[in-house]
Motif scaffolding. Structure first.
Motif, mmCIF file in Angstrom:
data_model
loop_
_atom_site.group_PDB
_atom_site.id
_atom_site.type_symbol
_atom_site.label_atom_id
_atom_site.label_comp_id
_atom_site.label_asym_id
_atom_site.label_seq_id
_atom_site.Cartn_x
_atom_site.Cartn_y
_atom_site.Cartn_z
ATOM 1 N N ILE A 62 -43.677 -12.302 -26.928
ATOM 2 C CA ILE A 62 -44.226 -13.218 -27.925
ATOM 3 C C ILE A 62 -45.269 -14.138 -27.301
ATOM 4 C CG2 ILE A 62 -43.625 -15.197 -29.395
ATOM 5 C CD1 ILE A 62 -41.052 -13.686 -30.117
ATOM 6 N N LYS A 63 -45.031 -14.572 -26.072
ATOM 7 C CA LYS A 63 -46.039 -15.395 -25.382
ATOM 8 C C LYS A 63 -47.359 -14.639 -25.245
ATOM 9 C CE LYS A 63 -42.769 -18.132 -22.630
ATOM 10 N NZ LYS A 63 -42.253 -18.405 -21.254
ATOM 11 N N ASN B 65 -45.961 -17.296 -36.819
ATOM 12 C CA ASN B 65 -44.622 -17.446 -36.267
ATOM 13 C C ASN B 65 -43.678 -17.703 -37.431
ATOM 14 O OD1 ASN B 65 -42.233 -18.125 -35.039
ATOM 15 N ND2 ASN B 65 -43.122 -19.625 -33.631
ATOM 16 N N LEU B 66 -42.862 -16.735 -37.778
ATOM 17 C CA LEU B 66 -41.985 -16.873 -38.942
ATOM 18 C C LEU B 66 -40.862 -17.881 -38.723
ATOM 19 C CD1 LEU B 66 -41.741 -13.151 -40.120
ATOM 20 C CD2 LEU B 66 -42.999 -15.026 -41.201
ATOM 21 N N ASP B 67 -40.659 -18.314 -37.483
ATOM 22 C CA ASP B 67 -39.714 -19.412 -37.253
ATOM 23 C C ASP B 67 -40.317 -20.747 -37.689
ATOM 24 O OD1 ASP B 67 -37.780 -17.756 -36.203
ATOM 25 O OD2 ASP B 67 -38.447 -18.012 -34.130
ATOM 26 N N ASP B 68 -41.643 -20.817 -37.721
ATOM 27 C CA ASP B 68 -42.341 -22.062 -38.074
ATOM 28 C C ASP B 68 -43.612 -21.716 -38.841
ATOM 29 O OD1 ASP B 68 -43.195 -24.659 -38.269
ATOM 30 O OD2 ASP B 68 -43.906 -24.792 -36.194
ATOM 31 N N ASP C 237 -51.868 -6.452 -36.032
ATOM 32 C CA ASP C 237 -51.986 -5.795 -34.731
ATOM 33 C C ASP C 237 -50.615 -5.492 -34.156
ATOM 34 O OD1 ASP C 237 -54.714 -5.944 -34.927
ATOM 35 O OD2 ASP C 237 -54.933 -7.667 -33.597
ATOM 36 N N ASN C 238 -49.708 -6.483 -34.214
ATOM 37 C CA ASN C 238 -48.351 -6.333 -33.686
ATOM 38 C C ASN C 238 -47.376 -7.114 -34.551
ATOM 39 O OD1 ASN C 238 -48.691 -5.032 -30.779
ATOM 40 N ND2 ASN C 238 -50.292 -6.587 -30.983
ATOM 41 N N MET C 239 -46.116 -6.657 -34.556
ATOM 42 C CA MET C 239 -45.032 -7.419 -35.171
ATOM 43 C C MET C 239 -43.820 -7.360 -34.266
ATOM 44 S SD MET C 239 -45.085 -6.603 -39.294
ATOM 45 C CE MET C 239 -43.954 -7.956 -39.650
ATOM 46 N N TYR D 277 -44.554 -12.700 -35.616
ATOM 47 C CA TYR D 277 -43.419 -12.681 -34.704
ATOM 48 C C TYR D 277 -42.457 -13.816 -35.012
ATOM 49 C CZ TYR D 277 -46.795 -15.898 -32.597
ATOM 50 O OH TYR D 277 -47.725 -16.898 -32.399
ATOM 51 N N ASN D 278 -41.272 -13.729 -34.428
ATOM 52 C CA ASN D 278 -40.329 -14.847 -34.423
ATOM 53 C C ASN D 278 -39.347 -14.664 -33.272
ATOM 54 O OD1 ASN D 278 -39.186 -12.776 -36.584
ATOM 55 N ND2 ASN D 278 -37.405 -13.883 -35.786
#
Length: 519
Positions: free
Chosen positions: A214-215, A48-51, A104-106, A85-86
């Motif tokens: 994201i969830k 998680n690029l936010d954290d 796998d995903n972004m 993700y973020n």
């Protein structure tokens, strides 16, 4: 793994990266900010690029450092993760990988992603919002590539490979319906028709719940369908074209004997011509203006093909020596010359070839035009147009065609212009305009005009391809709109795709107006 200030590590960042060049341009603007620096190839699960500290937690004195000052993660090697993700697409932590990135995903946005090697995404890359940039020096490969709300990437796709693209700027007709997203994405992240406002349909993002997606990634669930079958708009249109009932048979001729067999097709063509009340109907094809005229007191039924050079083909019915009907085709080189029978002995073969091409194009246009014109008449009802013009928002607010502030409003990326009554015999008119890409402001416009005087049960279609005379077709003019006849069937098809926006726009704007009025 270290937590260092940008000034101590900035030499590692590519010189064309946003962090580096902006810092240099603004006298060390980011020097005192902090960077998570991973000195070798790194592999993790979800990021998680936010954290990022939940994953990049092998830093000494982690509890004592200022985590809020972190502006980037720098991987000095290859980087592999399951999902990246973020949530915060307005501003998140940048990621720079000095190698390849595999995931796998972004789902990202709000930061610079700089990859010096290749970007390999197994399922879906989704970049959102114009504060985000994707820079990949190598190849980008993914199954689904999504770019919404101005996200920056390699627009030319010179090094981007994907099975499916959902990129806002590629949607030329501006129709962001649910068909494409629901064919690609899991139902859990899709909004329903009732949940989406018409005014938000300027982006594929309107149908997609970023938070739900994201969830799902946090639980390592796939956000895209295993089996994706997308029917492109082009395929849908081709399917409809192939389903149109055939009006004409044996349309090709190579001499007089096969041409005179076109008499039945000529009669069918003239019955289609009579769907419009005008005695003079026309369209353009390559360098020809094609004119159609039904049987009237003023003249016989005919089709005429006039080249820009003045050359003319003329087809009509004549009477033979037995008082029978025969189809005739003649030509002349210019106004000074006489008409010559196309099939007389000695006529060059290219005249027959050219006429065959023009004739077959005309019959194809007439066949398709009759279909889409009838579809237009069923879709665009005069009483509905007039009911929209009678809404309070029109009668009270947008009620003056000559006043630019009182004759139009914008909704969902379209401009709606109204005439309420009687100008030039009109019962009223609603025009839909969409901005064209041009250096000066310019619009394409469809005009839906009830014909109350002659055929009150019908609407006529008018069109302007450019209000600034920037296009080179017959519908380009300085504010002028032109009557469309069914032979330009693509315009009737597109107009029926635009028309449903009228009801949504007028209903929503009227409700908003009434709410404001009652406050």
């Amino acid at each position: 793994m270290r937590y260092v200030q940008f000034k101590d590590i900035k030499y590692k960042f590519p010189k064309d990266s946003w962090l580096y060049w902006r810092n240099e341009k603004h006298d060390g603007e980011f020097d005192e900010n902090w960077v998570i620096y991973v000195e070798d190839t790194f592999e993790v699960e979800n990021v998680n690029l936010d954290d990022p500290f939940t994953i990049f937690n092998a830093i000494e004195n982690l509890t004592d450092i200022n985590q809020e000052a972190c502006m980037a993660v720098l991987i000095d090697g290859n980087f592999k993760a399951e999902n990246i993700y973020n949530n915060e697409s307005d501003g998140s932590i940048c990621l720079c990988v000095l190698g390849n990135l595999d995931a796998d995903n972004m789902i990202v946005g709000g930061q610079e992603l700089y990859i010096t090697g290749n970007l390999n995404i197994k399922e879906c890359f989704w970049g959102n919002y114009n504060h985000g940039d994707l820079i990949v020096k190598g190849e980008t490969k993914t199954r689904v590539f999504v770019a919404t709300e101005g996200y920056h990437y390699d627009y030319k796709k010179e090094r981007v490979t994907a099975e499916f693209f959902l990129c806002d700027e590629e949607e030329e007709d501006g129709i962001f319906d649910r068909t494409f997203p629901e064919a690609v994405f899991s139902e859990e992240i899709l909004y329903t028709e009732d949940e989406v406002e018409e005014d938000d349909l300027f982006t594929w993002n309107a149908w997609l719940s970023r938070s739900e997606a994201i969830k799902m990634l946090e639980k390592n669930d796939s956000i895209i369908k295993k089996d994706i079958h997308v029917i492109s708009k082009e395929e849908q249109k081709n399917t409809e074209l192939s389903s149109i009932p055939k009006c004409f048979e044996n349309t090709v001729f190579n001499g007089f004997s096969s041409f005179i067999l076109q008499l039945d097709n000529f009669h069918k063509l003239m019955s289609i011509v009579k769907l419009h009340k005008e005695e003079y109907q026309y369209y353009t094809f390559e360098d020809y203006e094609v004119q159609l005229h039904p049987d009237t007191e003023e003249g016989q039924a005919h089709a005429m093909f006039t080249h820009v050079s003045g050359f003319i083909f003329f087809i009509c019915i004549v009477t033979d020596e037995n008082e029978g009907e025969v189809l005739s085709a003649v030509y002349r080189e210019n106004e000074e010359s006489s008409f010559i029978n196309v099939f007389q002995q000695g006529t060059a073969l290219h005249y027959i070839t050219s006429l065959n091409i023009l004739w077959n194009d005309l019959l194809t246009r007439a066949e398709r035009g009759a279909y889409f014109y009838n579809k237009f008449l069923k879709t665009v009802k005069p009483e509905e147009i007039l009911s929209f013009l009678n809404l309070p928002i029109v009668q009270e607010k947008y009620n003056d065609y000559k006043d630019a502030d009182k004759n139009n409003f914008w909704y969902g990326g379209y401009c709606f212009l109204m005439r309420r009554h009687g100008e030039r015999g009109l019962a009223g008119s609603i025009d839909i305009g969409k901005e064209r890409e041009a250096e000066t402001f310019d619009m394409r416009t469809y005009c839906f005009r009830p014909d109350e005087l002659d055929e009150p049960e019908r609407c006529n279609l008018f069109y302007a391809s450019s209000q600034e005379n920037l296009s080179d077709d017959s519908y380009s003019g300085n504010g002028e709109v032109f009557k469309v006849f069914l032979y330009d069937w693509k315009l009737f098809r597109e107009s029926t795709e635009w028309y449903p926006k009228v009801g949504k726009a007028f209903t929503a704007m009227n409700e908003e107006y009434l709410e404001e009025k009652n406050i």
